[in-house]
Motif scaffolding. Structure first.
Motif, PDB file in Angstrom:
ATOM      1  N   ALA A  73     -38.053  15.087  -7.704  1.00  0.00           N
ATOM      2  CA  ALA A  73     -38.432  16.494  -7.631  1.00  0.00           C
ATOM      3  C   ALA A  73     -37.199  17.392  -7.608  1.00  0.00           C
ATOM      4  O   ALA A  73     -37.173  18.456  -8.205  1.00  0.00           O
ATOM      5  CB  ALA A  73     -39.288  16.734  -6.394  1.00  0.00           C
ATOM      6  N   GLN A  85     -42.261  11.078  -5.072  1.00  0.00           N
ATOM      7  CA  GLN A  85     -42.993  12.322  -4.883  1.00  0.00           C
ATOM      8  C   GLN A  85     -42.648  12.965  -3.549  1.00  0.00           C
ATOM      9  O   GLN A  85     -43.252  13.945  -3.159  1.00  0.00           O
ATOM     10  CB  GLN A  85     -44.500  12.052  -4.953  1.00  0.00           C
ATOM     11  CG  GLN A  85     -44.925  11.299  -6.197  1.00  0.00           C
ATOM     12  CD  GLN A  85     -44.591  12.025  -7.487  1.00  0.00           C
ATOM     13  OE1 GLN A  85     -44.455  13.249  -7.508  1.00  0.00           O
ATOM     14  NE2 GLN A  85     -44.419  11.290  -8.573  1.00  0.00           N
ATOM     15  N   THR A 125     -42.224  24.659 -15.866  1.00  0.00           N
ATOM     16  CA  THR A 125     -42.799  24.701 -14.528  1.00  0.00           C
ATOM     17  C   THR A 125     -44.149  25.412 -14.558  1.00  0.00           C
ATOM     18  O   THR A 125     -45.116  24.946 -13.956  1.00  0.00           O
ATOM     19  CB  THR A 125     -41.851  25.426 -13.554  1.00  0.00           C
ATOM     20  OG1 THR A 125     -40.566  24.784 -13.608  1.00  0.00           O
ATOM     21  CG2 THR A 125     -42.358  25.352 -12.127  1.00  0.00           C
ATOM     22  N   TYR A 165     -42.613  16.563 -12.176  1.00  0.00           N
ATOM     23  CA  TYR A 165     -41.153  16.519 -12.093  1.00  0.00           C
ATOM     24  C   TYR A 165     -40.547  15.436 -12.960  1.00  0.00           C
ATOM     25  O   TYR A 165     -39.437  15.568 -13.455  1.00  0.00           O
ATOM     26  CB  TYR A 165     -40.711  16.319 -10.645  1.00  0.00           C
ATOM     27  CG  TYR A 165     -40.942  17.546  -9.831  1.00  0.00           C
ATOM     28  CD1 TYR A 165     -40.168  18.679 -10.033  1.00  0.00           C
ATOM     29  CD2 TYR A 165     -41.954  17.599  -8.886  1.00  0.00           C
ATOM     30  CE1 TYR A 165     -40.390  19.827  -9.310  1.00  0.00           C
ATOM     31  CE2 TYR A 165     -42.184  18.739  -8.154  1.00  0.00           C
ATOM     32  CZ  TYR A 165     -41.397  19.853  -8.363  1.00  0.00           C
ATOM     33  OH  TYR A 165     -41.620  20.989  -7.661  1.00  0.00           O
ATOM     34  N   ASP A 184     -33.264  25.241 -10.329  1.00  0.00           N
ATOM     35  CA  ASP A 184     -34.653  25.029 -10.699  1.00  0.00           C
ATOM     36  C   ASP A 184     -34.780  24.709 -12.176  1.00  0.00           C
ATOM     37  O   ASP A 184     -34.097  25.288 -13.003  1.00  0.00           O
ATOM     38  CB  ASP A 184     -35.476  26.277 -10.379  1.00  0.00           C
ATOM     39  CG  ASP A 184     -35.663  26.441  -8.883  1.00  0.00           C
ATOM     40  OD1 ASP A 184     -35.785  25.405  -8.210  1.00  0.00           O
ATOM     41  OD2 ASP A 184     -35.660  27.579  -8.399  1.00  0.00           O
ATOM     42  N   SER A 222     -33.581  21.503 -18.134  1.00  0.00           N
ATOM     43  CA  SER A 222     -33.387  20.900 -16.817  1.00  0.00           C
ATOM     44  C   SER A 222     -32.539  21.801 -15.938  1.00  0.00           C
ATOM     45  O   SER A 222     -31.775  22.633 -16.421  1.00  0.00           O
ATOM     46  CB  SER A 222     -32.717  19.537 -16.963  1.00  0.00           C
ATOM     47  OG  SER A 222     -31.321  19.672 -16.964  1.00  0.00           O
ATOM     48  N   LEU A 271     -40.299  17.380 -16.087  1.00  0.00           N
ATOM     49  CA  LEU A 271     -39.563  18.651 -15.998  1.00  0.00           C
ATOM     50  C   LEU A 271     -38.064  18.494 -16.168  1.00  0.00           C
ATOM     51  O   LEU A 271     -37.420  19.255 -16.870  1.00  0.00           O
ATOM     52  CB  LEU A 271     -39.795  19.274 -14.622  1.00  0.00           C
ATOM     53  CG  LEU A 271     -41.005  20.161 -14.435  1.00  0.00           C
ATOM     54  CD1 LEU A 271     -40.983  20.759 -13.058  1.00  0.00           C
ATOM     55  CD2 LEU A 271     -41.017  21.247 -15.484  1.00  0.00           C
ATOM     56  N   HIS A 272     -37.492  17.502 -15.491  1.00  0.00           N
ATOM     57  CA  HIS A 272     -36.038  17.381 -15.483  1.00  0.00           C
ATOM     58  C   HIS A 272     -35.502  16.648 -16.700  1.00  0.00           C
ATOM     59  O   HIS A 272     -34.302  16.632 -16.924  1.00  0.00           O
ATOM     60  CB  HIS A 272     -35.573  16.668 -14.211  1.00  0.00           C
ATOM     61  CG  HIS A 272     -35.758  17.487 -12.975  1.00  0.00           C
ATOM     62  ND1 HIS A 272     -34.988  18.586 -12.708  1.00  0.00           N
ATOM     63  CD2 HIS A 272     -36.641  17.387 -11.959  1.00  0.00           C
ATOM     64  CE1 HIS A 272     -35.368  19.121 -11.553  1.00  0.00           C
ATOM     65  NE2 HIS A 272     -36.374  18.415 -11.083  1.00  0.00           N
ATOM     66  N   GLY A 286     -34.386  16.746  -8.925  1.00  0.00           N
ATOM     67  CA  GLY A 286     -33.615  16.673 -10.151  1.00  0.00           C
ATOM     68  C   GLY A 286     -32.462  15.695 -10.084  1.00  0.00           C
ATOM     69  O   GLY A 286     -31.799  15.454 -11.072  1.00  0.00           O
ATOM     70  N   ASP A 326     -42.560  16.682  -3.197  1.00  0.00           N
ATOM     71  CA  ASP A 326     -43.514  17.486  -3.953  1.00  0.00           C
ATOM     72  C   ASP A 326     -44.273  18.451  -3.071  1.00  0.00           C
ATOM     73  O   ASP A 326     -44.554  19.570  -3.458  1.00  0.00           O
ATOM     74  CB  ASP A 326     -44.509  16.580  -4.678  1.00  0.00           C
ATOM     75  CG  ASP A 326     -43.898  16.031  -5.945  1.00  0.00           C
ATOM     76  OD1 ASP A 326     -42.658  16.129  -6.049  1.00  0.00           O
ATOM     77  OD2 ASP A 326     -44.625  15.532  -6.796  1.00  0.00           O
TER      78      ASP A 326
END
Lengths: 397, 320
Positions: free
Chosen positions: B40, A389, A334, A340, A328, A320, A343-344, B42, A392
């Motif tokens: 997005a 979102q 990614t 997302y 990032d 994360s 991802l985190h 975080g 995004d």
């Protein structure tokens, strides 16, 4: 009591490795390059270590160059491959490499080299057609990892190597995560250069090795003395090298038991997926290292999960953004195109031969509670939330 | 591992005021929420407030946070700070107050405290029916950082409130510039702009004080309340130079920055010509005879010239 499931970051030194290296930190302090038998006996120990490392890789002892770490190996390999074919100005690598490859490639781009970064699919796997299409007669080097540090995904390196050879390119493999976890036989391989690092296989930090195929026109990166047959100057890190040799020997004997590690990994993986909703395996569905699993926990953030785990004495890691100190999330996840929400909130557990079933059971017993707690704090609980979102579009660059 | 204070860890492991607030049943009491961030980015915070309407007083505050350890602790801290305050008092709270409440935050985590302050503002504005500037339309809210959706007013505000002087600090506080990094120069310009504004304001304050002192006569002492001036940073637009100016400047830099070093090593460099952005030089003496060092030298000279004259310059060696 620590439950250490962060073995892709670093590993504990095997007690037998420590025993092997200790004399070289005390009474056996000679310089292997010296012309007296006191130093000479140290030289013999280095030769033994070289043979041990070579045996693990199916290589010849003269093909092993000891160095300081994986990053040095990767830097050296790239520069050596470019120096071997100076007229060629193109490099092929992948989007998910370690920074020790990517940073060098970025710099080389500034110096006029063209670099192709191969993409990966949602499982983290390469497309050999894309590689084929990227290759030209001007490609000096193809460099890929053997297995990814974050997901454990294993690349089809021999197939990649075959394509590299077809175009006359050198082929380097960053095998830092793979050596000792999967069998490697370089005697029948297309690999020209291969990087390994001691501290990933139960040797100490500060020692590594670069395999250079016999016949490869190698130009050294570090200049100075005549150590390592003039291919890597610098007084030998004798205790480290002896330790790496012992660790390689132990790794080889351990390769037969790797199945047990994989079973524990699977127990952890299936256990989490079965007991915690909205979880998925990043890099699932393709060949992976037996010790690694990377799991996405939706709607919560990785660093928070790690601090919760830490309270239970459990060590893992996360890609994360908050963990890395950059803003990032992991470039690997990614590149896989993960949403997302995942991802985190991704956590990597990486096991070793020291991992016990009790360790895994403990993680399985605390994990659902941790996720529940953080999800109770989170404003998100489904993929449809209106503000979810929002950015995004802006981020999809 | 991040060095968090005990207070941060305590509020992370044992957060207070988490959750939502049910819509108010009592008359004269309103419930609103404000939100910032997104998944997005975080981190995201939804702050719920229960407000006594006649006094504009915060009766209760709860949070829902998606984020790291310090984001959760900052959210919990915020709710503790604002409970019992009036809306006007709450609007005076800065991200610093939140960070201070936590005994400090790592620099790279300051954005967690900024997120708290912004959610508070969003909730209060929503209650008062004030539209919060949307980030991608009007001039007031020009989007600077496209990766993290950070607008000019937000960046300027955080620079002002925290006396920020570098782009890195701005990234740490509001994330701007932390993605593709294409807005770093814009952020630099904003820092210069704010510092100029602060300098002008400080001068105005001084003048006003001086005038007041003058009108009161010399007998009275007035304590100045002007904020300390951050060190002035000049804006750095690409200079437009005439050819003559460019050549003169290049010659100056060669003479003062580069040649003394070379001469000390038994070498020298001469400016041969300047064609557009191409600087043609002759290397002489010890360095001129050594082909491998010339490449290094060329880069070193080029770097200096790029740095001190024009970033677009390239150096080429001519024979002779």
């Amino acid at each position: 009591m620590v439950i250490y499931l962060d073995n892709n970051a670093t590993t504990r030194i095997d007690p037998a490795v420590l025993d092997a290296m200790l004399p070289y930190l005390s009474e056996l302090y000679g310089n292997p390059s010296s012309m007296h038998s006191f130093g000479g006996q140290v030289g013999a120990a280095i030769q033994d270590a070289r043979e041990q490392v070579a045996a693990l890789l199916g290589a010849e002892d003269t093909e092993i160059i000891f160095n300081s770490c994986g990053s040095e190996g990767n830097n050296t390999a790239i520069q050596a491959a470019l120096a071997a074919q100076p007229e060629k100005r193109h490099i092929v690598t992948t989007a998910v490499e370690h920074p020790a490859i990517l940073s060098v490639c970025k710099l080389l781009e500034k110096k006029g080299y063209r670099v192709t970064y191969l993409s990966v699919d949602g499982r983290g796997q390469l497309d050999l057609m894309e590689l084929e299409a990227a290759m030209t007669g001007g490609t000096a080097l193809v460099t890929t990892m053997y297995a990814n540090n974050e997901t454990g995904v294993i690349f089809p390196v021999e197939q990649v190597g075959a394509i590299a050879k077809e175009y006359g390119a050198s082929f380097h493999v960053d095998a830092v995560q793979a050596v000792g976890k999967v069998p490697i036989d370089l005697s029948t391989s297309a690999i020209d250069l291969l990087t390994l690092s001691g501290h990933k296989l139960h040797a100490p930090k500060g020692v590594g090795a670069l395999y250079v195929r016999k016949g490869f026109r190698f130009r050294p990166f570090l200049l100075g003395g005549h150590q390592e047959r003039g291919r890597r100057a610098g007084t030998h890190n004798v205790p480290g090298i002896v330790a790496l040799g012992k660790a390689a020997e132990l790794a080889q004997s351990h390769l037969g038991n790797v199945k047990r590690e994989a079973e524990l990994r699977d127990m952890l993986e299936y256990g989490i997926l079965a007991t915690i909703p909205d979880t998925s395996v990043n890099g699932g569905g393709t060949t992976r290292l037996p010790n690694t699993v990377n799991i996405g926990f939706k709607y919560i953030e990785g660093e928070a999960i790690l601090f919760m785990l830490n309270k239970h004495g459990i060590c893992a890691s996360s890609g994360s953004a908050c963990t890395s100190g950059s803003l990032d999330p992991s470039h690997v996840l990614t590149a896989m195109g993960l949403p997302y929400t995942i991802l985190h909130g991704s956590i990597r557990f990486s096991l070793s031969r020291y991992t016990t079933e009790a360790d895994v059971r403990e993680v399985l017993s605390v994990m659902p509670g941790i996720v529940d707690r953080l999800r109770a704090l989170s404003p998100f609980n489904n993929d449809q939330a209106d503000w979810l979102q929002e950015r995004d579009v802006a981020l999809a660059h | 591992m991040w060095e968090y204070t005990d207070k941060v860890l305590d509020l992370f492991y044992n957060p207070v005021n988490q959750g939502t607030i049910e819509p108010a049943a009592e008359p004269g009491v309103a419930v609103v929420f404000g939100e910032v961030g997104s998944i997005a980015c975080g981190d995201a915070l939804r702050l719920h407030l229960k407000i006594k309407e006649d006094q504009e007083k915060i009766l209760d505050a709860r949070f829902q946070t998606f984020g790291c350890t310090s984001a959760i602790a900052s959210s919990s801290a915020l709710t503790e700070i604002i409970k019992g305050k009036t809306l006007d008092q709450a609007l005076q709270i800065t991200n610093h107050d939140i960070a201070d409440f936590l005994g400090g935050l790592p620099e790279a985590k300051m954005h967690c405290s900024v997120m708290g302050q912004e959610a508070l503002e969003a909730a209060i504005y929503k209650y008062r029916g004030i539209a919060v500037a949307d980030h991608d339309d009007d001039d007031e809210g020009t989007l600077i950082c496209k990766c993290y959706g950070v607008t000019e007013p937000r960046i300027k505000r955080v620079i002002r409130d925290n006396h920020l002087t570098t782009v890195e600090q701005v990234t740490n506080y509001v994330k701007a510039g932390g993605g593709c990094s294409s807005c770093l120069a814009d952020i630099e310009d904003l820092i210069a702009e704010v510092q100029q504004e602060l300098a002008v304001a400080a001068v105005a304050v001084k003048t006003a004080i001086a005038e007041e002192q003058g009108s009161r006569g010399a007998g009275e002492q007035v304590v100045t309340a002007a904020p300390p001036l951050p060190s002035a940073v000049a804006p750095l637009p690409l200079p437009i130079l005439t050819n003559i100016q460019k050549i003169t400047l290049i010659q100056q830099v060669l003479d003062s920055e580069i040649r003394p070093l070379l001469i000390a090593d038994g070498g020298d460099v001469q400016l041969h010509d300047v064609e557009g952005d191409r600087v043609l030089v002759k290397l002489q003496g010890a360095c001129g005879s050594c082909a491998s060092s010339n490449a290094t030298l060329k880069y070193a000279i080029e770097a200096k010239l790029k740095d001190l004259v024009l970033p677009t310059l390239v150096v080429q060696e001519v024979g002779g």
